[in-house]
Design a protein around this motif. Structure first.
Motif, mmCIF file in Angstrom:
data_model
loop_
_atom_site.group_PDB
_atom_site.id
_atom_site.type_symbol
_atom_site.label_atom_id
_atom_site.label_comp_id
_atom_site.label_asym_id
_atom_site.label_seq_id
_atom_site.Cartn_x
_atom_site.Cartn_y
_atom_site.Cartn_z
ATOM 1 N N THR A 169 0.852 -1.185 0.000
ATOM 2 C CA THR A 169 0.000 0.000 0.000
ATOM 3 C C THR A 169 0.889 1.237 0.000
ATOM 4 O O THR A 169 1.662 1.454 0.936
ATOM 5 N N PHE A 170 0.788 2.015 -1.061
ATOM 6 C CA PHE A 170 1.531 3.260 -1.175
ATOM 7 C C PHE A 170 0.651 4.375 -0.612
ATOM 8 O O PHE A 170 -0.528 4.460 -0.936
ATOM 9 N N LYS A 171 1.251 5.237 0.214
ATOM 10 C CA LYS A 171 0.502 6.307 0.863
ATOM 11 C C LYS A 171 1.191 7.646 0.615
ATOM 12 O O LYS A 171 2.411 7.741 0.632
ATOM 13 N N SER A 172 0.368 8.668 0.402
ATOM 14 C CA SER A 172 0.862 10.020 0.219
ATOM 15 C C SER A 172 -0.243 10.993 0.584
ATOM 16 O O SER A 172 -1.425 10.703 0.371
ATOM 17 N N LYS A 173 0.153 12.145 1.099
ATOM 18 C CA LYS A 173 -0.830 13.185 1.405
ATOM 19 C C LYS A 173 -1.387 13.805 0.127
ATOM 20 O O LYS A 173 -2.419 14.456 0.147
ATOM 21 N N ALA A 174 -0.712 13.572 -0.982
ATOM 22 C CA ALA A 174 -1.087 14.193 -2.247
ATOM 23 C C ALA A 174 -2.087 13.384 -3.070
ATOM 24 O O ALA A 174 -2.615 13.887 -4.059
ATOM 25 N N TYR A 175 -2.359 12.130 -2.662
ATOM 26 C CA TYR A 175 -3.145 11.248 -3.523
ATOM 27 C C TYR A 175 -3.745 10.126 -2.688
ATOM 28 O O TYR A 175 -3.161 9.738 -1.676
ATOM 29 N N PRO A 176 -4.882 9.566 -3.103
ATOM 30 C CA PRO A 176 -5.449 8.415 -2.378
ATOM 31 C C PRO A 176 -4.481 7.226 -2.389
ATOM 32 O O PRO A 176 -3.620 7.112 -3.266
ATOM 33 N N GLU A 177 -4.630 6.327 -1.433
ATOM 34 C CA GLU A 177 -3.769 5.150 -1.351
ATOM 35 C C GLU A 177 -3.823 4.334 -2.640
ATOM 36 O O GLU A 177 -4.864 4.219 -3.273
ATOM 37 N N VAL A 178 -2.689 3.760 -2.994
ATOM 38 C CA VAL A 178 -2.577 2.880 -4.154
ATOM 39 C C VAL A 178 -2.086 1.531 -3.659
ATOM 40 O O VAL A 178 -1.061 1.454 -2.978
ATOM 41 N N MET A 179 -2.832 0.488 -3.993
ATOM 42 C CA MET A 179 -2.436 -0.868 -3.613
ATOM 43 C C MET A 179 -2.026 -1.647 -4.854
ATOM 44 O O MET A 179 -2.695 -1.578 -5.883
ATOM 45 N N MET A 180 -0.914 -2.377 -4.722
ATOM 46 C CA MET A 180 -0.411 -3.202 -5.819
ATOM 47 C C MET A 180 0.093 -4.518 -5.255
ATOM 48 O O MET A 180 0.591 -4.560 -4.126
ATOM 49 N N TYR A 181 -0.008 -5.554 -6.055
ATOM 50 C CA TYR A 181 0.643 -6.797 -5.670
ATOM 51 C C TYR A 181 2.151 -6.551 -5.649
ATOM 52 O O TYR A 181 2.695 -5.851 -6.508
ATOM 53 N N LYS A 182 2.811 -7.153 -4.677
ATOM 54 C CA LYS A 182 4.250 -6.958 -4.503
ATOM 55 C C LYS A 182 5.018 -7.327 -5.778
ATOM 56 O O LYS A 182 5.946 -6.622 -6.173
ATOM 57 N N GLU A 183 4.607 -8.414 -6.426
ATOM 58 C CA GLU A 183 5.305 -8.863 -7.632
ATOM 59 C C GLU A 183 5.217 -7.831 -8.765
ATOM 60 O O GLU A 183 6.128 -7.715 -9.573
ATOM 61 N N HIS A 184 4.116 -7.064 -8.824
ATOM 62 C CA HIS A 184 3.978 -6.040 -9.853
ATOM 63 C C HIS A 184 4.693 -4.756 -9.455
ATOM 64 O O HIS A 184 5.274 -4.074 -10.308
ATOM 65 N N ALA A 185 4.649 -4.426 -8.167
ATOM 66 C CA ALA A 185 5.330 -3.219 -7.681
ATOM 67 C C ALA A 185 6.845 -3.371 -7.757
ATOM 68 O O ALA A 185 7.557 -2.385 -7.928
ATOM 69 N N LYS A 186 7.325 -4.604 -7.653
ATOM 70 C CA LYS A 186 8.771 -4.838 -7.644
ATOM 71 C C LYS A 186 9.455 -4.271 -8.884
ATOM 72 O O LYS A 186 10.510 -3.659 -8.773
ATOM 73 N N ARG A 187 8.870 -4.454 -10.039
ATOM 74 C CA ARG A 187 9.485 -3.941 -11.271
ATOM 75 C C ARG A 187 9.652 -2.427 -11.199
ATOM 76 O O ARG A 187 10.699 -1.889 -11.559
ATOM 77 N N ILE A 188 8.637 -1.738 -10.711
ATOM 78 C CA ILE A 188 8.704 -0.281 -10.601
ATOM 79 C C ILE A 188 9.723 0.128 -9.550
ATOM 80 O O ILE A 188 10.565 1.000 -9.788
ATOM 81 N N LEU A 189 9.661 -0.507 -8.391
ATOM 82 C CA LEU A 189 10.570 -0.146 -7.299
ATOM 83 C C LEU A 189 12.014 -0.473 -7.657
ATOM 84 O O LEU A 189 12.934 0.254 -7.248
ATOM 85 N N ASP A 190 12.239 -1.547 -8.412
ATOM 86 C CA ASP A 190 13.600 -1.852 -8.874
ATOM 87 C C ASP A 190 14.127 -0.736 -9.780
ATOM 88 O O ASP A 190 15.299 -0.361 -9.695
ATOM 89 N N LEU A 191 13.272 -0.216 -10.648
ATOM 90 C CA LEU A 191 13.672 0.896 -11.521
ATOM 91 C C LEU A 191 14.096 2.113 -10.707
ATOM 92 O O LEU A 191 14.990 2.857 -11.099
ATOM 93 N N LEU A 192 13.419 2.305 -9.566
ATOM 94 C CA LEU A 192 13.677 3.474 -8.711
ATOM 95 C C LEU A 192 14.711 3.180 -7.632
ATOM 96 O O LEU A 192 14.972 4.041 -6.788
ATOM 97 N N HIS A 193 15.276 1.972 -7.664
ATOM 98 C CA HIS A 193 16.276 1.533 -6.679
ATOM 99 C C HIS A 193 15.730 1.618 -5.257
ATOM 100 O O HIS A 193 16.386 2.126 -4.347
ATOM 101 N N LYS A 194 14.517 1.097 -5.089
ATOM 102 C CA LYS A 194 13.848 1.111 -3.788
ATOM 103 C C LYS A 194 13.532 -0.314 -3.355
ATOM 104 O O LYS A 194 13.311 -1.197 -4.179
ATOM 105 N N ASP A 195 13.476 -0.521 -2.053
ATOM 106 C CA ASP A 195 13.149 -1.811 -1.458
ATOM 107 C C ASP A 195 11.645 -2.056 -1.544
ATOM 108 O O ASP A 195 10.863 -1.107 -1.421
ATOM 109 N N THR A 196 11.231 -3.294 -1.721
ATOM 110 C CA THR A 196 9.809 -3.580 -1.828
ATOM 111 C C THR A 196 9.120 -3.663 -0.472
ATOM 112 O O THR A 196 7.911 -3.450 -0.390
#
Length: 113
Positions: free
Chosen positions: A4-31
């Motif tokens: 679950t991604f959270k920000s004061k700027a936008y409603p929560e976004v939920m993604m399966y970890k396996e799908h978020a991993k590709r994006i987070l890997d691009l951004l060099h972030k931990d899942t």
């Protein structure tokens, strides 16, 4: 598992970890846990937009369709809907919108906390 991604700027976004991993890997972030700061958001938007554009150049091939059939059987079950592939662009769109909002409103995005 969901992230679950959270920000004061936008409603929560939920993604399966396996799908978020590709994006987070691009951004060099931990899942498991992390933050995209307001300073990192503009570059993150740029990286994700570039990856989406690149992914749109590569249309799913017959190999993908064959793989789906192999895992779900050759014949469609009348009681179940057919299998549909979801593109990277479609999956990443909600998080991209959150990143844009975080960039524009100078907010951070958190997950795993």
């Amino acid at each position: 598992m969901l992230i679950t991604f959270k920000s004061k700027a936008y409603p929560e976004v939920m993604m399966y970890k396996e799908h978020a991993k590709r994006i987070l890997d691009l951004l060099h972030k931990d899942t498991d846990r992390g933050v995209i700061t307001s300073e990192e958001a503009p570059k993150a938007v740029e990286i994700l937009e570039k990856e989406i554009a690149e992914s749109r150049k590569h249309v799913p091939t017959d190999e993908v369709e064959q793989d789906v059939r192999a895992h779900h059987g050759e014949h469609e079950d009348a009681q179940h809907e057919g299998v549909e592939t979801v593109s990277f662009a479609t999956r990443s769109y909600p998080l991209l919108e959150m990143l844009r909002a975080a960039r524009d409103q100078h907010c951070e995005i958190l997950w795993g906390v």
